[in-house]
Design an enzyme around this catalytic site. Structure first.
Site, PDB file in Angstrom:
ATOM      1  N   HIS A 157      17.603  -3.961  30.584  1.00 43.32           N
ATOM      2  CA  HIS A 157      16.167  -3.852  30.310  1.00 43.32           C
ATOM      3  C   HIS A 157      15.819  -2.423  29.898  1.00 43.32           C
ATOM      4  O   HIS A 157      16.607  -1.492  30.097  1.00 43.32           O
ATOM      5  CB  HIS A 157      15.339  -4.213  31.549  1.00 43.32           C
ATOM      6  CG  HIS A 157      15.193  -5.686  31.766  1.00 43.32           C
ATOM      7  ND1 HIS A 157      16.118  -6.421  32.460  1.00 43.32           N
ATOM      8  CD2 HIS A 157      14.234  -6.561  31.366  1.00 43.32           C
ATOM      9  CE1 HIS A 157      15.729  -7.687  32.487  1.00 43.32           C
ATOM     10  NE2 HIS A 157      14.594  -7.805  31.835  1.00 43.32           N
ATOM     11  N   LYS A 161      11.664   0.014  33.462  1.00 44.65           N
ATOM     12  CA  LYS A 161      11.670  -1.057  34.481  1.00 44.65           C
ATOM     13  C   LYS A 161      11.955  -0.459  35.863  1.00 44.65           C
ATOM     14  O   LYS A 161      12.874   0.342  36.019  1.00 44.65           O
ATOM     15  CB  LYS A 161      12.699  -2.131  34.111  1.00 44.65           C
ATOM     16  CG  LYS A 161      12.658  -3.317  35.063  1.00 44.65           C
ATOM     17  CD  LYS A 161      13.304  -4.547  34.465  1.00 44.65           C
ATOM     18  CE  LYS A 161      13.313  -5.693  35.451  1.00 44.65           C
ATOM     19  NZ  LYS A 161      11.967  -6.166  35.816  1.00 44.65           N
TER      20      LYS A 161
HETATM   21  P1  NAD Z   1       3.666  -2.299  33.482  1.00 46.45           P
HETATM   22  O1  NAD Z   1       3.959  -1.193  34.437  1.00 46.45           O
HETATM   23  O2  NAD Z   1       3.605  -2.003  32.029  1.00 46.45           O
HETATM   24  O3  NAD Z   1       2.274  -2.991  33.895  1.00 46.45           O
HETATM   25  C1  NAD Z   1       1.887  -3.256  35.203  1.00 46.45           C
HETATM   26  C2  NAD Z   1       0.370  -3.237  35.241  1.00 46.45           C
HETATM   27  O4  NAD Z   1      -0.071  -3.636  36.556  1.00 46.45           O
HETATM   28  C3  NAD Z   1      -0.217  -1.830  34.970  1.00 46.45           C
HETATM   29  O5  NAD Z   1      -1.268  -1.936  34.029  1.00 46.45           O
HETATM   30  C4  NAD Z   1      -0.738  -1.423  36.346  1.00 46.45           C
HETATM   31  O6  NAD Z   1      -1.849  -0.519  36.264  1.00 46.45           O
HETATM   32  C5  NAD Z   1      -1.135  -2.771  36.913  1.00 46.45           C
HETATM   33  N1  NAD Z   1      -1.316  -2.735  38.374  1.00 46.45           N
HETATM   34  C6  NAD Z   1      -0.513  -2.166  39.310  1.00 46.45           C
HETATM   35  N2  NAD Z   1      -1.070  -2.303  40.536  1.00 46.45           N
HETATM   36  C7  NAD Z   1      -2.226  -2.972  40.364  1.00 46.45           C
HETATM   37  C8  NAD Z   1      -3.253  -3.403  41.234  1.00 46.45           C
HETATM   38  N3  NAD Z   1      -3.190  -3.148  42.559  1.00 46.45           N
HETATM   39  N4  NAD Z   1      -4.303  -4.075  40.732  1.00 46.45           N
HETATM   40  C9  NAD Z   1      -4.385  -4.338  39.401  1.00 46.45           C
HETATM   41  N5  NAD Z   1      -3.458  -3.933  38.502  1.00 46.45           N
HETATM   42  C10 NAD Z   1      -2.395  -3.258  38.984  1.00 46.45           C
HETATM   43  O7  NAD Z   1       4.752  -3.412  33.773  1.00 46.45           O
HETATM   44  P2  NAD Z   1       5.161  -4.678  32.859  1.00 46.45           P
HETATM   45  O8  NAD Z   1       6.358  -4.351  32.040  1.00 46.45           O
HETATM   46  O9  NAD Z   1       3.952  -5.233  32.191  1.00 46.45           O
HETATM   47  O10 NAD Z   1       5.692  -5.673  33.993  1.00 46.45           O
HETATM   48  C11 NAD Z   1       4.838  -6.091  35.044  1.00 46.45           C
HETATM   49  C12 NAD Z   1       5.618  -7.023  35.972  1.00 46.45           C
HETATM   50  O11 NAD Z   1       5.958  -8.222  35.265  1.00 46.45           O
HETATM   51  C13 NAD Z   1       6.954  -6.453  36.473  1.00 46.45           C
HETATM   52  O12 NAD Z   1       7.159  -6.896  37.797  1.00 46.45           O
HETATM   53  C14 NAD Z   1       7.969  -7.068  35.527  1.00 46.45           C
HETATM   54  O13 NAD Z   1       9.262  -7.135  36.058  1.00 46.45           O
HETATM   55  C15 NAD Z   1       7.373  -8.443  35.358  1.00 46.45           C
HETATM   56  N6  NAD Z   1       7.798  -9.203  34.168  1.00 46.45           N
HETATM   57  C16 NAD Z   1       7.967 -10.544  34.358  1.00 46.45           C
HETATM   58  C17 NAD Z   1       8.289 -11.344  33.289  1.00 46.45           C
HETATM   59  C18 NAD Z   1       8.383 -12.832  33.519  1.00 46.45           C
HETATM   60  O14 NAD Z   1       8.620 -13.590  32.561  1.00 46.45           O
HETATM   61  N7  NAD Z   1       8.156 -13.305  34.744  1.00 46.45           N
HETATM   62  C19 NAD Z   1       8.483 -10.793  32.022  1.00 46.45           C
HETATM   63  C20 NAD Z   1       8.302  -9.419  31.856  1.00 46.45           C
HETATM   64  C21 NAD Z   1       7.947  -8.624  32.948  1.00 46.45           C
END
Ligand code: NAD
Length: 268
Positions: A157, A161
């Site tokens: 990744h 991450k």
């Molecule tokens: P990122 O860091 O770009 O975004 C995370 C967002 O969550 C940020 O905008 C942050 O400000 C927000 N956040 C954090 N704490 C918060 C709170 N208490 N209240 C509201 N918002 C809050 O990360 P990303 O790459 O977008 O990934 C996010 C999550 O999704 C990770 O856990 C990642 O592993 C997961 N993910 C899952 C899949 C899937 O298919 N299930 C795919 C991609 C990423």
């Protein structure tokens, strides 16, 4: 049929933006709220403008009640602690909750189960159709082949991450363990360093790579002394996760309360 009302949580994150863009491009869904935590730069910006689309008339807000109040479904890709808190909020208000967040500890998984009790929830370590199919194939391969075949899960990744192995790698490990009829926790090898000794028969190993902007690559390798099977998936962009999340949202609004997976959504 009227459009399904969606609120996106973690709206300014990588997945939040991808989810907003997917909603903006679909007539089946309408964005009614975009929520992120206090302090993020994009607060007050129109969600459409944030993702390079026409304005959607919804600005990013840190006021949870206002941002989520009208939603049929909340799509949440954030952090485990935030997701657990939100699960309780959604269950108390009978708002459906689609969870893409990964990186939960076992204790946090339990907490999430309790917090979401009585609500309608879909949670998946990976929302993509391809990965969920891959997981089914891995389960079948592990069931068909005996422990002469060593199983290793390899993932790569992007450099930002924060959790490892990825939620998807763990999901594939669980699928292999299920196929073998074993408990993953008892057989998984998450780290190898130094003089580790020989590989133990029946272990399921994990290897993690991090670098650049890689959206997500996973391979499950089944190897014996004389042959090797590799089942792989590459995510080309984040759209596949958003499409899966929206598919889950559309499915979940019609379901009874329960805690569901993408396999339920896709009917696998
Ligand atoms: P990122 O860091 O770009 O975004 C995370 C967002 O969550 C940020 O905008 C942050 O400000 C927000 N956040 C954090 N704490 C918060 C709170 N208490 N209240 C509201 N918002 C809050 O990360 P990303 O790459 O977008 O990934 C996010 C999550 O999704 C990770 O856990 C990642 O592993 C997961 N993910 C899952 C899949 C899937 O298919 N299930 C795919 C991609 C990423």
């Amino acid at each position: 049929m009227s459009a399904i009302k969606i609120a996106v949580v973690g709206a300014s994150g990588r997945m939040g933006r991808s989810n907003i863009a997917a909603i903006a491009q679909s007539e089946a869904f309408v964005l009614v709220g975009a929520y992120d935590r206090t302090g993020v730069e994009a607060l007050g910006v129109d969600a459409g403008v944030l993702v390079g689309e026409a304005p959607l008339g919804v600005v990013l807000s840190d006021d949870r009640k206002a941002a989520l109040g009208e939603a049929d479904v909340v799509i949440d890709f954030t952090m485990p602690a935030a997701t657990i808190e939100l699960a309780k909020y959604c269950a108390d208000r009978t708002v459906a909750h689609v969870i893409g967040t990964t990186g939960f500890t076992q204790a946090e998984e339990k907490e999430l189960g309790m917090a979401s009790s009585g609500g309608r929830t879909v949670k998946a370590g990976n929302m993509s159709l391809g990965i969920n199919l891959l997981s089914l194939l891995v389960e079948k391969a592990a069931a068909a082949l005996d422990e002469d075949f060593d199983i290793e899960v390899l993932e790569m990744h992007h450099r930002m991450k924060v959790d490892a192995p990825s939620g998807t790698a763990l999901m594939l490990g669980e699928a292999a363990a299920k196929g073998r009829g074993i408990d993953l926790a008892a057989k998984s090898v998450r780290v190898r360093d130094g003089i580790t000794g020989a590989r133990q028969r029946g272990d399921i190993g994990f290897a993690t790579l991090r670098g650049g902007g890689v959206v997500g690559e996973h391979s499950v390798i089944l190897a014996n002394e004389s042959e090797r099977i590799e089942i792989s998936h590459r995510a080309e962009n984040r759209g596949l996760f958003s499409n899966g999340a929206l598919k889950a949202a559309a499915w979940l609004v019609g379901q009874k309360p329960g805690f569901y997976s993408m396999r339920d959504v896709l009917g696998f």
